[in-house]
Scaffold this motif. Structure first.
Motif, PDB file in Angstrom:
ATOM      1  N   GLY A   1      -1.114  14.800   2.600  1.00 16.40           N
ATOM      2  CA  GLY A   1      -2.268  14.251   3.300  1.00 16.40           C
ATOM      3  C   GLY A   1      -2.695  15.113   4.479  1.00 16.40           C
TER       4      GLY A   1
ATOM      5  N   THR B   1      -5.655   9.414  -7.812  1.00 16.83           N
ATOM      6  CA  THR B   1      -4.892   8.655  -6.821  1.00 16.83           C
ATOM      7  C   THR B   1      -4.018   7.619  -7.496  1.00 16.83           C
TER       8      THR B   1
ATOM      9  N   LYS C   1       0.861  -1.176   0.000  1.00 17.09           N
ATOM     10  CA  LYS C   1       0.000   0.000   0.000  1.00 17.09           C
ATOM     11  C   LYS C   1       0.894   1.220   0.000  1.00 17.09           C
TER      12      LYS C   1
ATOM     13  N   GLY D   1      -3.147  12.038  -0.944  1.00 14.54           N
ATOM     14  CA  GLY D   1      -3.115  11.956   0.508  1.00 14.54           C
ATOM     15  C   GLY D   1      -3.742  10.701   1.048  1.00 14.54           C
ATOM     16  N   SER D   2      -4.010   9.749   0.166  1.00 13.01           N
ATOM     17  CA  SER D   2      -4.486   8.470   0.676  1.00 13.01           C
ATOM     18  C   SER D   2      -3.616   7.365   0.094  1.00 13.01           C
ATOM     19  N   CYS D   3      -3.858   6.149   0.543  1.00 13.32           N
ATOM     20  CA  CYS D   3      -3.031   5.044   0.095  1.00 13.32           C
ATOM     21  C   CYS D   3      -3.803   4.122  -0.840  1.00 13.32           C
TER      22      CYS D   3
ATOM     23  N   PRO E   1       4.781  12.222  -1.608  1.00  9.51           N
ATOM     24  CA  PRO E   1       3.494  12.656  -1.027  1.00  9.51           C
ATOM     25  C   PRO E   1       3.567  12.792   0.493  1.00  9.51           C
ATOM     26  N   LEU E   2       4.344  11.926   1.120  1.00 11.81           N
ATOM     27  CA  LEU E   2       4.491  11.999   2.570  1.00 11.81           C
ATOM     28  C   LEU E   2       5.310  13.227   2.946  1.00 11.81           C
TER      29      LEU E   2
ATOM     30  N   PRO F   1      -4.603  11.233   7.607  1.00 14.22           N
ATOM     31  CA  PRO F   1      -3.846  11.188   6.365  1.00 14.22           C
ATOM     32  C   PRO F   1      -3.323   9.797   6.045  1.00 14.22           C
ATOM     33  N   PHE F   2      -3.290   9.510   4.764  1.00  9.10           N
ATOM     34  CA  PHE F   2      -2.718   8.263   4.248  1.00  9.10           C
ATOM     35  C   PHE F   2      -3.327   7.019   4.865  1.00  9.10           C
TER      36      PHE F   2
ATOM     37  N   PRO G   1       1.546   5.430  -0.467  1.00 10.24           N
ATOM     38  CA  PRO G   1       0.912   6.744  -0.388  1.00 10.24           C
ATOM     39  C   PRO G   1       0.844   7.366  -1.776  1.00 10.24           C
ATOM     40  N   SER G   2      -0.212   8.116  -2.018  1.00 10.60           N
ATOM     41  CA  SER G   2      -0.327   8.764  -3.319  1.00 10.60           C
ATOM     42  C   SER G   2      -0.542  10.260  -3.143  1.00 10.60           C
TER      43      SER G   2
END
Lengths: 261, 143
Positions: B28, A210, A84, A90-92, B22-23, B34-35, A86-87
């Motif tokens: 996020g 995403t 998984k 801001g979500s995975c 992105p992190l 977030p994430f 991160p994209s």
């Protein structure tokens, strides 16, 4: 009749957030397709899987030597769909890894290998599900591999370098899996106002956002593994028709990956 | 050879960058959580699109905690990585064995029909060591 969640009130103000919750990690969750949809997608996937099993057993019988490479393709799907990442939104989400096997062994094999991966995740990880297995298999193990393979063949036939075609194929397999997933969701949960197409448009545009960076990652990783295979399994790749001739493949590899990197 | 390794390194670096950026850029930050991959929040979403929808089936087995779930995900990745590593290790070993057998037979004429060009250019340091070693062996034998 209190729906499953206790926090229904506060969440999801935008469609974007809503969507990430429905399908945050690519597969549709257990019990979240209406029974009619679940059955239909199962029926749609079944022939592909049966055909794939037949092709798989024939391949293993006729070329026992390729069993290992088949296993490696399945293993690639296993690894990638456990990652998984991160994209940018801001979500995975996670890649699918089905492009490699589709390019090597043609899509029917991936119908089987992809479904095995989905089954593992549905049974042990509560990720995806048994009732949504048909729909998830259709997107990840059937539509994705075919789309990726089609693009790969098209590019190869028009003379593109091997690694450029591999990258595009893997990229397309990943992204189209998500597109099919959003279509499945739009069919099951059409927008009250604009119907299926409205829902598809919203779902699709948000999903793509995403997933594009992840599809790029998947393309790069597939190229990486394909480069290793070109170095280590030249004979096998030639038999499978991925490498045309020994001599030119080296140059193609170099120019192709140069273009990709 | 080094060009090849450099391309491989670049590929992996690009993947790492795509995952880390992105992190690092805090993309996020606008979110409550977030994430998250949050499968658990799935239910909320559909309930909001279609308020009277109720999931009609629940997973047979659900990992009791996030830790167990990530352990199982790690297991899945480890299984896959193990098989991949086995495959590439076996191939490499076979290739080395063939090469050694070939160079023992005579000096090194018709051995290694076709794995040679790609293997040569892509050979890692170990591989180069392998050839050197077998060359040395034939050398002493010849003397």
């Amino acid at each position: 009749m209190v729906p499953v969640s206790q926090e229904t009130g506060q969440g999801a103000s935008t469609i974007h957030e809503v969507l990430e919750r429905i399908c945050p990690v690519m597969h549709i969750a257990e019990g979240f397709l209406p029974p009619a949809h679940a059955v239909t997608w199962g029926a749609a996937s079944a022939p592909f899987i049966v055909h794939g099993v037949r092709r798989l057993t024939r391949e293993v019988r006729e070329h026992p030597g390729s069993t290992l490479l088949l296993g490696a393709s399945g293993a690639f799907t296993f690894v990638l769909s456990a990652l998984k990442l991160p994209s940018v939104t801001g979500s995975c989400s996670h890649p699918t890894g089905t492009g490699l096997g589709a390019i090597l062994f043609r899509p029917p094999m991936m119908a089987v290998l992809g479904t095995i991966t989905l089954l593992f995740q549905a049974l042990l990880l509560a990720h995806g599900g048994l009732t949504t297995l048909g729909a998830n298999a259709f997107s990840m193990a059937i539509a994705g591999p075919w789309a990726g393979y089609a693009l790969y063949r098209l590019l190869r036939r028009s003379g593109a370098p091997l690694m450029a075609a591999v990258f595009s194929g893997a990229f397309a397999a990943d992204l189209s899996t998500y597109c099919v997933t959003s279509a499945q969701l739009a069919l099951a949960f059409p927008d009250p106002v604009s119907g299926f197409w409205g829902a598809l448009g919203k779902f699709g545009s948000i999903f793509a956002f995403t997933q594009i960076p992840l599809a790029v990652s998947e393309g790069l990783l597939t190229v990486f593994v394909m480069r290793l295979l070109v170095q280590s399994s030249r004979g096998e790749l030639t038999r499978l028709g991925v490498l045309v001739s020994g001599g030119r493949a080296g140059q193609r590899k170099a120019s192709g990956s140069g273009a990709v990197a | 050879m080094s060009g090849n390794t450099r391309i491989d390194a670049l590929l992996l670096l690009a993947v790492a960058a795509l995952a880390v950026l992105p992190l690092a850029l805090g993309l996020g930050d606008h979110k409550e959580e977030p994430f998250a991959g949050a499968d658990a929040e799935t239910e909320t979403a559909i309930t909001e699109i279609e308020p009277d929808y109720e999931p009609w089936f629940s997973p047979l087995y659900e990992p009791p905690s996030g830790e167990v779930e990530s352990a199982l995900f790690a297991l899945q990745a480890a299984l896959g990585a193990g098989v991949l590593a086995y495959y590439f290790g076996l191939r490499r070993g076979r290739r080395q064995g063939e090469r050694r057998a070939g160079s023992l037979r005579e000096t090194q004429p018709a051995a290694l029909p076709e794995p040679l060009p790609g293997a040569r250019s892509g050979a890692g340091p170990e591989e180069a060591g392998g050839t050197a070693e077998s060359a040395g062996e034939t050398g002493t034998r010849g003397a």
